[in-house]
Write an enzyme that holds these catalytic residues in place. Structure first.
Site, short mmCIF file in Angstrom:
data_model
loop_
_atom_site.label_atom_id
_atom_site.label_comp_id
_atom_site.label_asym_id
_atom_site.label_seq_id
_atom_site.Cartn_x
_atom_site.Cartn_y
_atom_site.Cartn_z
N GLU A 74 109.06 -70.14 37.12
CA GLU A 74 110.22 -69.28 36.88
C GLU A 74 111.38 -69.68 37.77
O GLU A 74 111.17 -70.24 38.85
CB GLU A 74 109.87 -67.81 37.19
CG GLU A 74 108.91 -67.17 36.25
CD GLU A 74 108.61 -65.75 36.65
OE1 GLU A 74 108.99 -65.34 37.78
OE2 GLU A 74 107.96 -65.03 35.87
N ARG A 88 97.95 -48.07 34.73
CA ARG A 88 97.26 -46.97 35.44
C ARG A 88 98.31 -46.10 36.10
O ARG A 88 99.48 -46.44 36.12
CB ARG A 88 96.33 -47.57 36.50
CG ARG A 88 97.10 -48.48 37.47
CD ARG A 88 96.28 -49.01 38.61
NE ARG A 88 96.81 -50.24 39.16
CZ ARG A 88 97.92 -50.33 39.89
NH1 ARG A 88 98.65 -49.26 40.10
NH2 ARG A 88 98.35 -51.48 40.35
N LYS A 141 99.09 -62.65 33.19
CA LYS A 141 100.54 -62.68 33.35
C LYS A 141 101.22 -63.41 32.19
O LYS A 141 102.20 -62.92 31.64
CB LYS A 141 100.91 -63.38 34.67
CG LYS A 141 100.55 -62.59 35.90
CD LYS A 141 100.81 -63.39 37.13
CE LYS A 141 102.16 -63.10 37.72
NZ LYS A 141 102.29 -61.73 38.21
C1 MV4 Z 1 109.33 -63.37 41.94
C2 MV4 Z 1 110.18 -63.36 43.07
C3 MV4 Z 1 111.38 -64.10 43.00
N1 MV4 Z 1 111.70 -64.80 41.88
N2 MV4 Z 1 109.69 -64.05 40.83
C4 MV4 Z 1 105.62 -61.25 44.07
C5 MV4 Z 1 104.30 -60.95 43.46
C6 MV4 Z 1 104.60 -60.54 42.09
N3 MV4 Z 1 104.68 -59.09 42.03
C7 MV4 Z 1 105.90 -61.16 41.74
N4 MV4 Z 1 106.55 -61.45 42.98
C8 MV4 Z 1 107.75 -62.04 43.04
N5 MV4 Z 1 108.16 -62.72 41.94
C9 MV4 Z 1 110.84 -64.77 40.82
N6 MV4 Z 1 111.15 -65.47 39.73
C10 MV4 Z 1 109.78 -62.63 44.21
C11 MV4 Z 1 108.58 -61.98 44.18
C12 MV4 Z 1 108.20 -61.26 45.38
C13 MV4 Z 1 108.06 -59.88 45.34
C14 MV4 Z 1 108.27 -59.16 44.16
C15 MV4 Z 1 108.14 -57.78 44.19
C16 MV4 Z 1 107.79 -57.11 45.36
C17 MV4 Z 1 107.58 -57.81 46.51
C18 MV4 Z 1 107.71 -59.20 46.51
C19 MV4 Z 1 107.48 -59.92 47.70
C20 MV4 Z 1 107.62 -61.27 47.69
C21 MV4 Z 1 107.97 -61.95 46.54
#
Ligand code: MV4
Length: 670
Positions: free
Chosen positions: A200, A292, A116
């Site tokens: 973040e 992918r 990441k």
């Molecule tokens: C975040 C976020 C809120 N703020 N980053 C979840 C795992 C990874 N894909 C990144 N994720 C998130 N990052 C910041 N700065 C909320 C999530 C998140 C989320 C993101 C996309 C799809 C589903 C999610 C479910 C919970 C939290």
């Protein structure tokens, strides 16, 4: 173009790749584990090779065995699908060394997007917007605390090496920072063997909007627009759609161009997805890039009219992208629902067993089913419990949502629990219809997404009892037609009694226990049932396709009922109900089963939360089992006492192993 390719996957993606290859006149080679010898993808391929036993780690994840099969078959290329080896750079290297084309990006592009922090640094240099934060190498607590102050609370701590939400911690203020950092590090270390974290700005209600990109060897790259995948549960996508609702054209173009810039920055080739967080203020931020083809690619295919696997094959064979950006456009709206063998009424516990029935709506210009299994197949703990994907398309989102609701009513799964009714509750939810989406949709609307019916109500019991009575009547009529003595009283099924109205008891069982339904046979061929809420006159008929026309208390309904042995699955308006017909003779044998708290599937004990002799209340967590990369809590079925704890933390247990000896207290709440 290739003449023969090997698909290094199983299930619906393997079937899907085979379909495109066959359309293009390319011969296909399947690989399978011993458990998948009779699987659909094996039957569909031109040839198939067994590569190992059921566990994925000994079969589908064994790149060496996959390559060996490819060499034996003379395959020129390998399509990895998704999951398994699809983002394994070493496997992509091994393909190149074996002079076999890996249908995917260059290994270095996979590596670049694997971590990441490194990915974010690359994106920053490419001008792709990032969430304000810190993803440097210095992960000392003091520096991270300072960075958190700089960014401004609330902040999110994330595992650098991970994904899928593992190790994530939201920190509201500086006082909570150190403990959250310690927890995030512990979880990152346990999950990824790497405790590095990044910080973040926390976005409270983001949407997950991802852009499909394609690049070829000449360096050309295009975006095939975006998908909104915000409807997720525990970081597993449930419903995806394209295009993202309410996205202004300029924002769509900006996200598409940022995604193409990301692809070009890493010398990308093939299909890729750039995931963004879209904030409420319509600013978007790079989240991660998937190197992918994604599970949800069909919604993009529907709105662009393209076959993304065909594009993958063209590009992997050295061809140029078939279309330029200005030749691409969006037509209509598509939505995908992932149909899983999991029990939405029991914490989405994966459900294993044999698919007794698997009905889908008729496919056509508006409906597509990508399935990897068929009726009669077994859903096992070895693999992802996906049954199929239902994808619908229509001219706009409102029409597509209606199409989805209608199509879901024609999906019937019997033999394993499924999430179909959960999907229907989402599809019909006002917030979904109104496109009020964000990544916490399911959390926010959890109560409105729970099953409407608690247990078997009168309508369910009456329908099941009527089905059993008609089924018996039909069997009796068949028997008398075959019998040498058609008028034998033993061939009757009307509860006939001398000088009395016919009577019988139908006993049905579900998770709430046993329900006895006294029946009186009416002279007109109907029945009178005694149900918990009173008497009910019922009658009906069994249709040739197994459907039941039921007239309950004068109201006529058509219900599909699946009967497998003693198991009845009723597909009712409010959702599917499973009941077991209790044969009075065998009923007694079941008593011995009480008090058992068995492992629902093989796994490892990761927590024992009680002690022998401890008094517990109904629902209290007793033991936690880890299986299929998820944790399953075994809870007290009633008030009572923990009599035995045969296993300890770290023990591996087989499916069905007694995890807790439990004694319900007399008259305790069950
Ligand atoms: C975040 C976020 C809120 N703020 N980053 C979840 C795992 C990874 N894909 C990144 N994720 C998130 N990052 C910041 N700065 C909320 C999530 C998140 C989320 C993101 C996309 C799809 C589903 C999610 C479910 C919970 C939290």
């Amino acid at each position: 173009m290739f003449s023969k390719i090997l698909i290094a996957n199983r299930g619906e993606i393997a079937c899907r790749v085979i379909r495109t290859a066959r359309r293009l006149g390319i011969r296909t080679v399947a690989v399978h584990s011993d458990a998948d010898a009779a699987a659909l993808h094996v039957a569909m391929a031109d040839e198939a090779y067994a590569i190992g036993p059921a566990p994925a780690a000994e079969s589908y994840l064994r790149g060496d065995l996959v390559l060996e099969a490819a060499k034996r078959a003379g395959a020129e290329a390998i399509h990895p699908g998704y999951g398994f080896l699809s983002e394994n750079a070493s496997f992509a290297d091994a393909c190149a060394e074996a002079d076999i084309v890996f249908i995917g990006p260059p290994p270095d592009a996979i590596r670049a997007m694997g971590g990441k922090s490194e990915a974010k640094a690359l994106m920053e240099r490419a001008g792709v917007p990032l969430v304000p934060g810190y993803h440097g190498d210095d992960s000392s607590a003091s520096l991270l605390a300072k960075e958190a102050e700089r960014i401004g609370f609330p902040v999110l701590i994330k595992a650098s090496a991970g994904g899928g939400g593992k190790g994530m911690r939201v920190v509201e203020d500086s006082g909570a920072f150190q403990s959250a950092l310690d927890g995030a590090r512990r979880e990152a270390k346990a999950a990824f063997g790497d405790e590095r974290v990044l910080i973040e700005k926390y976005l409270a209600r983001p949407r997950h909007v991802e852009v499909q990109i394609f690049a070829d060897r000449s360096g050309e790259a295009v975006y095939l627009f975006e998908r909104d995948c915000s409807i997720q549960r525990r970081h597993q996508k449930v419903i995806e759609e394209a295009p993202a609702p309410d996205l202004p054209a300029d924002l769509r173009a900006a996200m598409g161009e940022a995604a193409v810039a990301a692809a070009k920055a890493i010398g990308y080739e093939g299909a890729g997805t750039v995931e963004f967080l879209l904030d409420e203020d319509r600013r978007f931020y790079f989240m991660e890039m998937n190197t992918r083809l994604q599970v949800e690619h069909p919604v993009t295919e529907f709105i662009t009219g393209l076959d993304l696997v065909e594009w993958q094959l063209i590009v992997a064979a050295g061809g140029n992208l078939p279309l330029r950006q200005e030749e691409l456009s969006i037509d209509g709206h598509a939505i995908e629902a992932r149909i899983y063998a999991e029990d939405a009424d029991r914490g989405f516990l994966p459900s294993t067993g044999t698919l007794r029935r698997l009905d889908f709506p008729q496919a056509g210009p508006h409906v597509r089913i990508d399935a990897g299994v068929r009726a009669g197949d077994t859903i096992s703990v070895n693999y992802d419990p996906m049954i199929a994907k239902l994808i619908v398309w229509d001219r706009d989102r409102a029409a597509a949502v209606r199409r989805l609701e209608a199509a879901l009513t024609e999906v019937r799964v019997a033999g394993v629990a499924s999430n179909v009714d959960f999907l229907r509750r989402i599809a019909t939810h006002p917030a979904f219809r109104g496109a009020d989406l964000d990544t916490r949709f399911i959390d926010r609307h959890g109560d409105g997404l729970k099953p409407s019916r608690s247990g078997a109500d009168d309508a369910v019991l009456a329908t099941a009892a009527l089905f059993v009575l008609l089924d018996r009547k039909s069997a009796a009529e068949k028997a008398s037609r075959r019998s040498a003595d058609p008028w034998s009283p033993w061939n009757r099924a009307d509860g006939w009694r001398l000088n009395d109205e016919g009577r019988a008891d139908i006993t049905l069982r579900d998770e709430d226990g046993r329900h006895v339904v006294p029946v009186r046979y009416r002279r007109d061929g109907g029945y009178r049932l005694s149900l918990p809420r009173g008497e009910m006159p019922v009658e009906g008929a069994l249709e040739s396709d197994g459907a039941l026309t039921a007239v309950l208390d004068g109201v006529r309904k058509r219900v599909v009922v699946d009967r497998s042995g003693d198991m009845l699955t009723l597909f009712m308006e409010g959702g599917a109900c499973v009941l077991h017909l209790v044969d009075a003779v065998q009923a007694a044998d079941r008593e011995g089963g009480e008090g058992r708290l068995a492992a629902p599937m093989p796994g490892k004990i990761v927590a024992v939360l009680v002690a022998e002799g401890q008094a517990v209340r109904k629902g209290e967590a007793l033991v936690v089992l880890e299986a299929m990369k998820m944790e399953h809590t075994v809870a007290a079925p009633a008030d009572g006492t923990v009599a035995r704890l045969p296993f300890g933390v770290g023990d591996q247990v087989e499916e069905g192993a007694d995890l807790v000896g439990f004694e319900a207290s007399e008259g305790g709440e069950a």
